[in-house]
Scaffold this active site. Structure first.
Site, short mmCIF file in Angstrom:
data_model
loop_
_atom_site.label_atom_id
_atom_site.label_comp_id
_atom_site.label_asym_id
_atom_site.label_seq_id
_atom_site.Cartn_x
_atom_site.Cartn_y
_atom_site.Cartn_z
N ASP A 1 12.01 5.93 4.89
CA ASP A 1 11.52 7.17 4.28
C ASP A 1 11.23 8.22 5.34
O ASP A 1 10.41 8.01 6.24
CB ASP A 1 10.24 6.88 3.48
CG ASP A 1 10.45 5.80 2.43
OD1 ASP A 1 11.42 5.90 1.68
OD2 ASP A 1 9.65 4.85 2.39
N ASP B 1 9.55 8.54 11.83
CA ASP B 1 8.92 9.83 11.56
C ASP B 1 7.42 9.71 11.41
O ASP B 1 6.71 10.71 11.41
CB ASP B 1 9.50 10.47 10.29
CG ASP B 1 9.04 9.74 9.04
OD1 ASP B 1 9.11 8.49 9.02
OD2 ASP B 1 8.63 10.42 8.08
N ASP C 1 13.44 3.46 10.60
CA ASP C 1 12.56 3.58 9.44
C ASP C 1 13.38 4.17 8.30
O ASP C 1 14.42 4.80 8.53
CB ASP C 1 11.37 4.46 9.79
CG ASP C 1 10.42 4.66 8.62
OD1 ASP C 1 10.13 3.67 7.93
OD2 ASP C 1 10.01 5.81 8.39
N ASN D 1 10.12 -1.34 -1.94
CA ASN D 1 11.28 -0.87 -2.70
C ASN D 1 12.46 -0.53 -1.81
O ASN D 1 13.41 0.12 -2.25
CB ASN D 1 10.89 0.37 -3.52
CG ASN D 1 9.74 0.10 -4.45
OD1 ASN D 1 9.82 -0.77 -5.31
ND2 ASN D 1 8.65 0.82 -4.28
#
Length: 265
Positions: A16, A200, A14, A144
Site C-alpha cells: 500500500d 512509504d 511494501d 488482504n
C-alpha cells in the site's frame, strides 16, 4: 539502471502506497472506523470528541503496521486502552481486534466499490527488475495483501508474499520490527545486506534499517521526505520511476546497513 547498489540481488516491496494506490483507501477506512469509535467513546465518557487526523495520525500511528498494532498504537495516543479480544471478534466489539475487524469490513467495501489501481511507475519498475533477474517480494502488514495484489494484476511480477496472514501464522512481529522483511529475504536465500527495501511508511523504513538491509528506499507520497530519511531511508523518491531514470548509481549512507566499507568480499 535500477537505482540500486550492485550488491543488491533482491527487492522487497511494501504494498500500500508503494505498489498500489490503496494507502488512501486504508486511510479512509481507518478514518470512518476510528471516528465512529471515538464518537461513541466521547458520548460514554463525556470527553470531547476529537476526530482522527487522516494526515498526522495515519502516518504516525497506523501506516505500515499490522492491523491490531495500528488500533493499539492510535488509541494509546488518545489515552484509550481496550482489551485485546480475539482475532475473530465481531466488528462491533470494543476490543483491539473488534475495532480492527470493523476497519477491515469498511476497507473491503471500498475496494469492491473503487477497485485497486497500481502505480504505473511501480509496474514499470517491477518489469525492469524482472528483466534484470532481481528477486521480487511483496511484504505487507495487510491481511488482504493477496487479494489486492491479484486485483491490481501484479501477481505475475511477484515471487514471494509475506503479509499479515503469514505473520500471524508464523508469529512474526510487525513493522517497525524487521521480521517480515527478514522472512522474505530468507525465502530467497539471500542475506539482508543483499536485499533492498521499498517503503512509504515510517515504521516500514525503520524496519528496513533495523534489519540491516543493503539499501532502504523511502517512497514519499505524502510529503514526509525528511521523516523518511530520519527513520533510516538511504534515498527518498516520489515514485519508483525516478529510480529508472537516475543519472548516477546511488551510494548507501556512510556507515549504514548498505555500506560495503570494510565488508568481506
Amino acid at each position: 539502471m535500477l537505482g540500486l547498489p550492485d550488491h543488491v540481488t533482491a527487492c522487497l516491496f511494501d504494498l500500500d502506497g508503494v505498489l498500489t494506490q490503496t494507502a488512501r483507501v486504508h486511510n479512509a477506512a481507518w478514518a470512518r472506523t476510528f471516528d465512529d469509535f471515538l464518537q461513541r467513546h466521547a458520548a460514554l465518557t463525556g470527553e470531547p470528541f476529537r476526530p482522527y487526523d487522516p494526515a498526522a495520525d495515519y502516518n504516525r500511528y497506523v501506516d505500515g503496521r499490522q492491523r491490531a498494532d495500528g488500533v493499539r498504537t492510535f488509541l494509546a495516543s488518545r489515552g484509550i486502552t481496550l482489551p485485546e479480544g480475539h482475532p475473530d471478534d465481531p466488528p462491533g466489539a470494543d476490543t483491539v481486534n473488534g475495532v480492527g475487524n470493523r476497519k477491515n469490513v469498511v476497507l473491503l467495501q471500498r475496494i469492491r466499490t473503487d477497485g485497486v489501481q497500481p502505480y504505473a511507475g511501480s509496474v514499470d519498475y517491477l518489469h525492469a527488475a524482472q528483466r534484470a533477474g532481481l528477486r521480487r517480494a511483496v511484504v505487507s502488514a495487510s491481511a488482504n495483501c493477496a487479494d489486492v495484489v491479484m486485483a491490481a494484476g501484479l501477481s505475475p511480477l511477484l515471487e514471494v508474499r509475506v503479509d499479515g496472514v503469514v505473520a500471524r501464522q508464523r508469529g512474526l512481529r510487525g513493522k517497525p520490527f524487521p521480521d517480515t522483511f527478514l522472512a522474505a529475504a530468507e525465502a530467497f536465500g539471500v542475506r539482508p545486506e543483499q536485499a533492498a527495501v521499498f517503503e512509504d511508511a515510517l515504521a516500514g523504513v525503520a524496519a528496513g534499517r533495523a534489519g540491516g538491509f543493503g539499501y532502504v528506499i523511502g517512497v514519499d507520497r505524502v510529503g514526509q521526505a525528511d521523516d523518511l530519511r530520519a527513520h533510516g531511508a538511504d534515498v527518498v523518491v516520489r515514485d519508483l520511476a525516478e529510480l529508472l531514470t537516475a543519472a548516477d548509481p546511488p551510494r548507501p549512507r556512510a556507515g549504514g546497513a548498505g555500506s560495503t566499507e570494510g565488508a568481506a568480499t
